[in-house]
Design a protein around this motif. Structure first.
Motif, short mmCIF file in Angstrom:
data_model
loop_
_atom_site.label_atom_id
_atom_site.label_comp_id
_atom_site.label_asym_id
_atom_site.label_seq_id
_atom_site.Cartn_x
_atom_site.Cartn_y
_atom_site.Cartn_z
N LEU A 83 30.45 41.62 68.75
CA LEU A 83 29.94 40.37 68.20
C LEU A 83 31.07 39.40 67.88
O LEU A 83 30.95 38.19 68.08
N ARG A 84 32.18 39.92 67.37
CA ARG A 84 33.33 39.06 67.08
C ARG A 84 33.92 38.48 68.36
O ARG A 84 34.25 37.29 68.42
N LEU A 85 34.04 39.32 69.39
CA LEU A 85 34.65 38.85 70.64
C LEU A 85 33.84 37.74 71.27
O LEU A 85 34.39 36.83 71.89
N ARG A 86 32.52 37.79 71.14
CA ARG A 86 31.67 36.78 71.76
C ARG A 86 31.39 35.60 70.84
O ARG A 86 30.59 34.74 71.18
N GLY A 87 32.01 35.56 69.68
CA GLY A 87 31.84 34.42 68.79
C GLY A 87 30.54 34.40 68.03
O GLY A 87 30.20 33.39 67.41
N ARG A 88 29.81 35.50 68.04
CA ARG A 88 28.54 35.53 67.33
C ARG A 88 28.70 35.93 65.86
O ARG A 88 27.78 35.75 65.07
N LEU A 89 29.85 36.48 65.51
CA LEU A 89 30.15 36.85 64.13
C LEU A 89 31.41 36.09 63.73
O LEU A 89 32.48 36.29 64.29
N ALA A 90 31.29 35.20 62.75
CA ALA A 90 32.38 34.28 62.41
C ALA A 90 33.15 34.71 61.17
O ALA A 90 33.96 33.94 60.66
N ILE A 91 32.93 35.91 60.66
CA ILE A 91 33.63 36.40 59.49
C ILE A 91 34.40 37.66 59.85
O ILE A 91 34.09 38.31 60.85
N PRO A 92 35.41 38.02 59.06
CA PRO A 92 36.21 39.20 59.41
C PRO A 92 35.38 40.48 59.45
O PRO A 92 34.48 40.70 58.63
N ALA A 93 35.70 41.33 60.42
CA ALA A 93 35.08 42.65 60.54
C ALA A 93 36.18 43.69 60.45
O ALA A 93 37.18 43.63 61.17
N LEU A 94 36.01 44.65 59.54
CA LEU A 94 37.01 45.66 59.30
C LEU A 94 36.42 47.06 59.53
O LEU A 94 35.23 47.27 59.31
N THR A 95 37.27 47.98 59.93
CA THR A 95 36.90 49.38 60.05
C THR A 95 37.72 50.20 59.08
O THR A 95 38.95 50.09 59.05
N TYR A 96 37.04 51.01 58.27
CA TYR A 96 37.74 51.97 57.42
C TYR A 96 37.63 53.33 58.10
O TYR A 96 36.53 53.88 58.24
N LEU A 97 38.75 53.86 58.57
CA LEU A 97 38.78 55.11 59.32
C LEU A 97 38.58 56.27 58.34
O LEU A 97 39.46 56.59 57.54
N THR A 98 37.43 56.91 58.42
CA THR A 98 37.13 57.98 57.47
C THR A 98 37.70 59.33 57.90
O THR A 98 37.72 60.26 57.10
N ASP A 99 38.15 59.43 59.16
CA ASP A 99 38.73 60.68 59.64
C ASP A 99 40.25 60.61 59.58
O ASP A 99 40.86 59.53 59.61
N PHE A 100 40.89 61.78 59.54
CA PHE A 100 42.34 61.86 59.56
C PHE A 100 42.87 61.81 60.99
O PHE A 100 44.07 61.66 61.19
N SER A 101 42.01 61.97 61.96
CA SER A 101 42.37 61.77 63.36
C SER A 101 41.46 60.68 63.91
O SER A 101 40.37 60.45 63.39
N VAL A 102 41.91 60.03 64.98
CA VAL A 102 41.22 58.83 65.45
C VAL A 102 40.74 59.03 66.88
O VAL A 102 41.55 59.01 67.82
N HIS A 103 39.44 59.23 67.05
CA HIS A 103 38.83 59.22 68.37
C HIS A 103 38.82 57.79 68.90
O HIS A 103 38.80 56.82 68.14
N SER A 104 38.84 57.64 70.21
CA SER A 104 38.95 56.31 70.81
C SER A 104 37.82 55.38 70.40
O SER A 104 38.01 54.16 70.34
N LEU A 105 36.65 55.93 70.08
CA LEU A 105 35.53 55.07 69.71
C LEU A 105 35.71 54.43 68.35
O LEU A 105 35.01 53.48 68.01
N TRP A 106 36.65 54.95 67.55
CA TRP A 106 36.98 54.29 66.28
C TRP A 106 37.68 52.95 66.52
O TRP A 106 37.66 52.07 65.67
#
Length: 480
Positions: free
Chosen positions: A124-147
């Motif tokens: 949504l951010r990439l297409r300009g449909r979401l105009a506010i910051p979007a953040l991800t809080y990584l809940t795992d200690f390892s990071v799968h690519s989908l994170w």
């Protein structure tokens, strides 16, 4: 407090896939509310189309329970994929409208604690449909690519190791913020320890190993409990979450201290001396905050094993890979300098950084994007056209033939398709539409673990699931 002249609302999107994602969202909500923000909580499973979120959660649980080796192969096959497979992409597209509807006009930031939600927010951010910051809080200690979702403004990590993994996969705005847990998880003194043991009916002086397996109680818990008991080093105290059948089997096995869902986990941790875990999620962080040494043992496939490896690398929890290492490791943690060192390292994790809330507040108080969220009509009208790579087409296809191709057509366009008469081309598009309909219906099965799942055929090759693989291959052809 937020600025008086600006909106004060933040949206937090989690997912009820176990308890870890929701636990992180709960703490974010509590801290942000205490800071004066209004917080809207949403479950991403409720935002998925056709009410299939709960089906996906159930399918994920069954995969972990019935086919853990299959889940491991699926996880490994997708761990470093740069893009979700077609079934996942179709499913995520279906959640965009409802996800966008969670963002009210006065919302200043959106935080995701679940990779599927992060993928949607980033798109949504990439297409300009979401105009506010979007953040991800990584809940795992390892990071799968989908994170790691393109379009996300910031990826917040509890430790330098998941931060480095996210950075290596191209994540934007990677920040080590430290972890966040319920403030009730604190070290206990001797009086609190004895009171907790009395409250839970535990022996007053015997070393106790708290064995946890998440809210679902998955993994080889019975084997781990029997092996802990067999060491003679500590007595197992097992928490089965909502897995009532597991609790009954453990009692039948002769395990004396078995619990289902425990509301007072801080108290139970106060009563115990070491935590044995198999997934590396929120409970591990809670134990570290409570001054308990942590060990990973008989870990569940996929994220359980990658989290164990990351915790081991960080020096926060040894990963026991062989049963004959269980007794000596428990002895070292309970009675040796290694246990003291790990307690200190765990507690230091929570004092080295303030947690993710200050980073979220900073983003929420920053300037808004100059582009407002478009209306539904404008979103359709302003949809960016797909740029075709003319050089990749057969040389016999003239470049001006692309003028009649719709903007949302696949990038790879066979020359024969561009020469079809109108009727034949209409029939081809109808077949594509039917395929997309089948894709949405099959997404429930193909996406066994949203954000982690991939087609079983891809994981198993020529396994007995080849018929399902043929369906997935058929659907993937439509996306190319």
């Amino acid at each position: 407090m937020p600025h008086s002249d600006s909106p004060t609302r933040i949206t937090v999107i989690s997912a009820s896939m176990g308890a870890g994602h929701d636990g992180a969202a709960t703490e974010l909500t509590r801290h942000l509310t205490a800071a004066g923000f209004l917080v809207d909580r949403h479950d991403f499973l409720d935002l998925l189309p056709a009410r299939i979120g709960k089906l996906l959660s159930g399918a994920y649980l069954r995969l972990l329970t019935w086919a853990p080796a299959g889940y491991q192969r699926i996880y490994a096959a997708t761990e470093h994929e740069r893009r979700p497979n077609p079934a996942v992409r179709a499913l995520l597209r279906g959640a965009e409208r409802r996800t966008l509807a969670t963002v009210t006009p006065d919302t200043r930031a959106v935080v995701s604690t679940y990779p599927g939600a992060s993928q949607v927010l980033g798109a949504l951010r990439l297409r300009g449909r979401l105009a506010i910051p979007a953040l991800t809080y990584l809940t795992d200690f390892s990071v799968h690519s989908l994170w790691v979702a393109p379009g996300i403004d910031a990826h917040l990590a509890a430790h330098a190791i998941p931060a480095a993994q996210a950075h290596e996969q191209g994540a934007a705005g990677v920040t080590v913020t430290g972890p966040m847990t319920d403030p009730r998880f604190t070290p206990a003194d001797e009086d609190e320890r004895r009171a907790a043991r009395t409250r839970f009916g535990l022996p007053p002086d015997t070393p106790l190993a708290l064995l946890v397996a998440g809210s679902w109680g998955v993994g080889p818990v019975r084997e781990a409990a029997a092996e802990i008991l067999g060491t003679g080093v500590a007595l197992p105290v097992v928490v089965c979450g909502r897995n009532h059948a597991l609790a009954e089997r453990l009692r039948a096995d002769g395990i004396a201290h078995v619990h289902g869902w425990v509301d007072d986990m801080p108290g139970l941790m106060h009563a115990c001396d070491v935590l044995v875990q198999n997934a590396g999620g929120l409970t591990s962080l809670e134990a570290l905050a409570g001054g308990l040494p942590v060990v990973s043992y008989r870990c569940i496939p996929g994220h359980g094993q990658t989290n164990a490896a990351a915790l081991d690398e960080a020096g926060l929890a040894p990963w026991i890979r062989e049963p004959d290492r269980l007794a000596p490791t428990l002895t070292e943690l309970l009675h040796g300098p290694r246990g003291r060192a790990q307690r200190e390292a765990g507690l230091a994790l929570f004092t080295a950084a303030p947690g993710p809330v200050p980073a979220v507040m900073t983003m929420a108080r920053g300037p808004l994007s100059a582009t407002a969220i478009p209306s539904q009509r404008r979103r359709v009208a302003a949809r960016p056209a797909v740029a075709f790579d003319v050089s990749g087409l057969p040389p016999r296809v003239p470049a001006d033939a692309l003028a009649g191709v719709p903007s949302d057509a696949p990038r790879s366009v066979p020359a024969e398709a561009l020469r079809l008469p109108v009727v034949a081309r209409f029939a081809a598009r109808s077949r594509q539409a039917r395929r997309r309909t089948v894709l949405m219906v099959a997404a429930v099965a193909a996406t066994l673990s949203l954000g982690i799942g991939a087609p079983l055929a891809y994981a198993y090759g020529e396994s007995p699931g080849h018929h399902f693989g043929a369906l997935t291959h058929y659907l993937e052809d439509d996306d190319r």
